[in-house]
Write an enzyme that holds these catalytic residues in place. Structure first.
Site, PDB file in Angstrom:
ATOM      1  N   ASP A  83       3.431   9.472  -0.708  1.00 54.94           N
ATOM      2  CA  ASP A  83       2.297   8.642  -0.317  1.00 54.94           C
ATOM      3  C   ASP A  83       2.144   7.535  -1.350  1.00 54.94           C
ATOM      4  OD1 ASP A  83       0.072   7.828   1.138  1.00 54.94           O
ATOM      5  OD2 ASP A  83      -0.626   9.886   1.414  1.00 54.94           O
TER       6      ASP A  83
ATOM      7  N   HIS B  66       0.815  -1.219   0.000  1.00 51.74           N
ATOM      8  CA  HIS B  66       0.000   0.000   0.000  1.00 51.74           C
ATOM      9  C   HIS B  66       0.847   1.267   0.000  1.00 51.74           C
ATOM     10  CE1 HIS B  66      -4.072  -1.768   0.914  1.00 51.74           C
ATOM     11  NE2 HIS B  66      -3.279  -2.816   1.061  1.00 51.74           N
TER      12      HIS B  66
HETATM   13  P1  ADP Z   1      -3.105   6.361   4.992  1.00 56.39           P
HETATM   14  O1  ADP Z   1      -3.440   4.985   4.563  1.00 56.39           O
HETATM   15  O2  ADP Z   1      -1.642   6.662   4.959  1.00 56.39           O
HETATM   16  O3  ADP Z   1      -3.699   6.732   6.302  1.00 56.39           O
HETATM   17  P2  ADP Z   1      -4.989   7.339   2.932  1.00 56.39           P
HETATM   18  O4  ADP Z   1      -5.335   8.744   2.563  1.00 56.39           O
HETATM   19  O5  ADP Z   1      -4.724   6.444   1.786  1.00 56.39           O
HETATM   20  O6  ADP Z   1      -3.746   7.408   3.955  1.00 56.39           O
HETATM   21  O7  ADP Z   1      -6.170   6.709   3.745  1.00 56.39           O
HETATM   22  C1  ADP Z   1      -6.686   7.276   4.884  1.00 56.39           C
HETATM   23  C2  ADP Z   1      -8.103   6.740   5.077  1.00 56.39           C
HETATM   24  O8  ADP Z   1      -8.492   6.950   6.432  1.00 56.39           O
HETATM   25  C3  ADP Z   1      -9.133   7.459   4.216  1.00 56.39           C
HETATM   26  O9  ADP Z   1     -10.128   6.550   3.808  1.00 56.39           O
HETATM   27  C4  ADP Z   1      -9.693   8.523   5.162  1.00 56.39           C
HETATM   28  O10 ADP Z   1     -11.013   8.889   4.896  1.00 56.39           O
HETATM   29  C5  ADP Z   1      -9.599   7.820   6.500  1.00 56.39           C
HETATM   30  N1  ADP Z   1      -9.325   8.810   7.542  1.00 56.39           N
HETATM   31  C6  ADP Z   1      -8.237   9.599   7.670  1.00 56.39           C
HETATM   32  N2  ADP Z   1      -8.360  10.421   8.734  1.00 56.39           N
HETATM   33  C7  ADP Z   1      -9.539  10.138   9.280  1.00 56.39           C
HETATM   34  C8  ADP Z   1     -10.256  10.662  10.391  1.00 56.39           C
HETATM   35  N3  ADP Z   1      -9.749  11.638  11.157  1.00 56.39           N
HETATM   36  N4  ADP Z   1     -11.471  10.134  10.679  1.00 56.39           N
HETATM   37  C9  ADP Z   1     -11.977   9.139   9.907  1.00 56.39           C
HETATM   38  N5  ADP Z   1     -11.359   8.614   8.841  1.00 56.39           N
HETATM   39  C10 ADP Z   1     -10.166   9.104   8.523  1.00 56.39           C
HETATM   40  O1  F6P Z   2      -1.951   2.611   3.912  1.00 55.14           O
HETATM   41  C1  F6P Z   2      -0.853   2.822   4.713  1.00 55.14           C
HETATM   42  C2  F6P Z   2      -1.046   2.354   6.135  1.00 55.14           C
HETATM   43  O2  F6P Z   2       0.174   2.176   6.676  1.00 55.14           O
HETATM   44  C3  F6P Z   2      -1.787   1.080   6.271  1.00 55.14           C
HETATM   45  O3  F6P Z   2      -0.982   0.009   6.041  1.00 55.14           O
HETATM   46  C4  F6P Z   2      -2.198   1.181   7.685  1.00 55.14           C
HETATM   47  O4  F6P Z   2      -3.260   0.362   7.976  1.00 55.14           O
HETATM   48  C5  F6P Z   2      -2.564   2.639   7.794  1.00 55.14           C
HETATM   49  O5  F6P Z   2      -1.659   3.283   6.969  1.00 55.14           O
HETATM   50  C6  F6P Z   2      -2.651   3.136   9.222  1.00 55.14           C
HETATM   51  O6  F6P Z   2      -1.528   2.841   9.991  1.00 55.14           O
HETATM   52  P1  F6P Z   2      -1.578   1.919  11.272  1.00 55.14           P
HETATM   53  O7  F6P Z   2      -2.062   0.572  10.845  1.00 55.14           O
HETATM   54  O8  F6P Z   2      -0.182   1.920  11.772  1.00 55.14           O
HETATM   55  O9  F6P Z   2      -2.541   2.559  12.206  1.00 55.14           O
END
Ligand code: ADP
Ligand code: F6P
Length: 458
Positions: free
Chosen positions: A364, A156
Site C-alpha cells: 500500500d 499516492h
Molecule cells: P485506498 O486509497 O487504496 O482506498 P486508503 O486506506 O489510503 O486506501 O484510503 C481509503 C479511504 O477510504 C479511507 O479514508 C477510508 O476511510 C475510506 N473508506 C474505505 N472504505 C470505505 C467504506 N466502505 N466506506 C466509507 N469510506 C471508506
Molecule cells: O489512493 C489510491 C487510489 O488509487 C486513489 O488514487 C483512488 O482515488 C482510490 O485509490 C480509489 O480508486 P478509484 O479511483 O479507482 O475508485
C-alpha cells in the site's frame, strides 16, 4: 497568493450523498476545503462520446471542472492501462497485470484530452498539483500547450523496484514524463529511492544529490510527503459518533464480545483473503477466542468490472461463509462481512468501538485507514493496530503490531496479542503513534509539498 489547481482522475461529486471510499479523494477534499482552489478531473460518469469541455461547479469554497469519460476511455484508460497495468505493477503484482496495446493508446488519448480541457482554465499565478498514476503525462501535455506555471506531482501508490517496473510496457515513456515535473512527491523514502533508481537505469537521469535529479537539460526535485489525516477533526468525530444510533446498535449487539475491524476498498492489494484466513487461524489456534471475538470487515466494491476484482469478491464471500459455517453458533457469527460504503462519522465510531484494527495490505502506498483507526481511539483506553509492514504507514506507525501480511499464522498471533495487551502498553503505543500523526497531519502534508513546489529549482 497563487491559486491551487488540483488535477486527479478521481474527483468526488460535490453534490453527491454517497461517501467516497479512496485515500486520494479523502485527503484532497480536506486540503481543498481548507484553502479553496480548482479541482479538475473525471466526474465518475460515462458519456456516449469523448467530451472535452469541462462542466463547472462550485461547493464548499472549491471550484470544480469535471468531465465524463467515454465508454471506450473508461474501459481502456481507467480499467485498462490505469488499473489493469499500472496499478498491479506498482503494487508489485505482475501476475495481475493484463496488457493490451489499446490500453496504452487510451492512456495517451485521455491525458491529451484532459490537457486540452485543463490548459485554458489555468491562470498566470496558478500552481498546478497533479495527483496519482492516471495522469503521469500531464506536465508534458500541459507544457506542450504553453503552460509555464509550476507543476508538481504526487504519487499516492507505491513506486515499484526497477526489476518489476521494467516488465510494464510503456514504462520508459512514463519515467520520461515524470521527469517533466518541477517536483515529484512520494509517500515514503523507499518509493522515492525506487523512482530515482528506475529513472537513472531506464532513461539516463542523474541523481545529483538527494532530492535533486537531472534529466536531459533540466533538473527536478523529489521529496517524501507521507499523506496524513486531520487528527483533531477525526478525534472529535469519533468521540461524538460513539453515541450515534448505528454505532450504539452495533455495541449493543456485541455485548461483551471483542470487536476486530477492517475497512478497505475491495482490492486484491489489501490482503483480504489472508486476513480472513488469519481470523480462521485465530479461532483454530486460540480456542478461548471462540464465541468472544467478532471480526467486522467492510469491503466497498471497487473497479468491479476487472476480473481480478470480481473473482476476489466471490472468493471472499465463499471464505466468510465457510468460516461462519465452521465456527459460528446460534447466537454468534465470527465474521460480519459488508460490501458497502459508510458515512465517515459511522466509520470513526466503528473504529473507536473496536479493540483491534486489522490493516494488512500486501502493498500500500500509505493506507489512511491505519491512521484513521489510531486517531479515533479513546486515549484512556485505546484499541491496538495490527499493521502490515508493507504499507507505507508502517514507516511512521512503528508502535503498531507490525506483521507480514502473507503470514496468516503471524497475523492470528498478532490479533491474539493485541486482544491481550495490557492497558499501560496500549496507552504508551497509542500516545507515540498520535505524536507521529500530529507531526505529519494532512495540513502538514499539503503545506510541505506546496512550499517545496514554490521553491523549486529551474
Ligand atoms: P485506498 O486509497 O487504496 O482506498 P486508503 O486506506 O489510503 O486506501 O484510503 C481509503 C479511504 O477510504 C479511507 O479514508 C477510508 O476511510 C475510506 N473508506 C474505505 N472504505 C470505505 C467504506 N466502505 N466506506 C466509507 N469510506 C471508506
Ligand atoms: O489512493 C489510491 C487510489 O488509487 C486513489 O488514487 C483512488 O482515488 C482510490 O485509490 C480509489 O480508486 P478509484 O479511483 O479507482 O475508485
Amino acid at each position: 497568493m497563487s491559486r491551487l489547481v488540483v488535477a486527479s482522475n478521481r474527483v468526488p461529486n460535490p453534490r453527491g450523498s454517497q461517501p467516497q471510499a479512496g485515500g486520494l479523494a479523502v485527503a484532497l477534499s480536506g486540503a481543498l476545503r481548507r484553502n479553496g482552489g480548482l479541482w479538475f478531473g473525471w466526474n465518475g460518469q460515462l458519456s456516449q462520446t469523448a467530451v472535452s469541455r469541462p462542466r463547472m461547479d462550485q461547493a464548499e469554497g472549491i471550484d470544480y471542472a469535471t468531465l465524463p469519460l467515454s465508454k471506450d476511455d473508461y474501459d481502456d484508460f481507467y480499467l485498462g492501462y490505469s488499473n489493469a497495468v499500472i496499478w498491479p505493477v506498482f503494487h508489485f503484482n505482475l501476475g495481475a497485470m493484463s496488457y493490451e496495446r489499446r490500453y496504452s493508446e487510451a492512456y495517451a488519448r485521455v491525458n491529451d484530452l484532459f490537457a486540452d480541457a485543463l490548459a485554458p482554465l489555468v491562470e498566470p499565478d496558478d500552481v498546478i498539483w497533479v495527483h496519482d498514476y492516471h495522469l503521469m503525462p500531464m506536465a508534458r501535455e500541459l507544457r506542450e500547450r504553453g503552460v509555464r506555471q509550476r507543476i508538481g506531482f504526487f504519487l499516492h501508490i507505491p513506486f515499484p523496484d526497477y526489476d518489476v517496473l521494467r516488465a510494464m510496457p510503456g514504462h520508459r515513456r512514463l519515467l520520461e514524463d515524470l521527469c517533466r515535473y518541477d517536483l515529484l512527491g512520494f509517500q515514503t523514502e523507499n518509493d522515492r529511492h525506487a523512482f530515482e533508481e528506475s529513472a537513472s537505469r531506464a532513461v539516463g537521469a542523474l541523481v545529483e544529490t538527494s532530492g535533486v535529479v537531472r534529466h536531459r537539460n533540466r533538473r527536478l526535485r523529489t521529496g517524501v510527503y507521507p499523506v496524513g489525516v486531520d487528527v483533531d477533526e477525526l478525534a472529535d468525530l469519533s468521540r461524538r459518533t460513539l453515541t450515534a444510533p448505528r454505532v450504539r446498535r452495533l455495541l449493543d449487539g456485541l455485548g461483551e464480545r471483542d470487536l476486530v475491524v477492517g475497512v478497505d476498498r475491495l482490492d486484491y492489494s489489501k490482503g483480504l483473503e489472508q486476513r480472513l484466513r488469519a481470523v480462521e487461524a485465530l479461532l483454530q489456534d486460540y480456542p478461548h477466542r471462540r464465541g468472544h471475538t467478532v471480526m467486522m470487515q467492510i469491503a466497498s466494491p471497487s473497479r468491479s468490472s476487472i476480473s481480478e476484482y470480481a473473482d476476489l469478491r466471490q472468493r471472499l464471500e465463499g471464505l466468510a461463509g465457510h468460516i461462519n459455517g465452521s465456527y459460528g453458533d446460534l447466537d454468534w457469527a465470527p465474521i460480519h462481512y459488508l460490501n458497502r460504503t459508510f458515512a465517515r462519522g459511522s466509520l470513526m465510531g466503528l473504529y473507536r468501538a473496536a479493540r483491534v484494527g486489522l490493516v494488512t495490505p500486501l502493498r500500500d502506498g500509505m493506507n489512511l485507514v491505519a491512521k484513521e483507526f489510531v486517531t479515533s481511539q479513546d486515549p484512556d483506553n485505546p484499541g491496538v493496530l495490527v499493521l502490515s509492514e508493507l504499507a507505507g504507514a508502517a514507516a511512521e506507525l512503528e508502535d503498531a503490531i507490525l506483521v507480514n501480511p502473507y503470514d496468516v499464522d503471524a497475523i492470528a498471533a498478532a490479533i491474539n496479542a493485541a486482544l491481550a495487551m495490557p492497558l499501560p502498553e496500549r496507552r504508551r503505543r497509542h500516545q507515540r503513534m498520535m505524536n507521529r500523526l500530529r507531526e505529519n497531519a494532512i495540513d502538514v502534508w499539503e503545506k510541505r509539498f506546496l512550499d517545496d513546489l514554490h521553491w523549486h529549482i529551474a
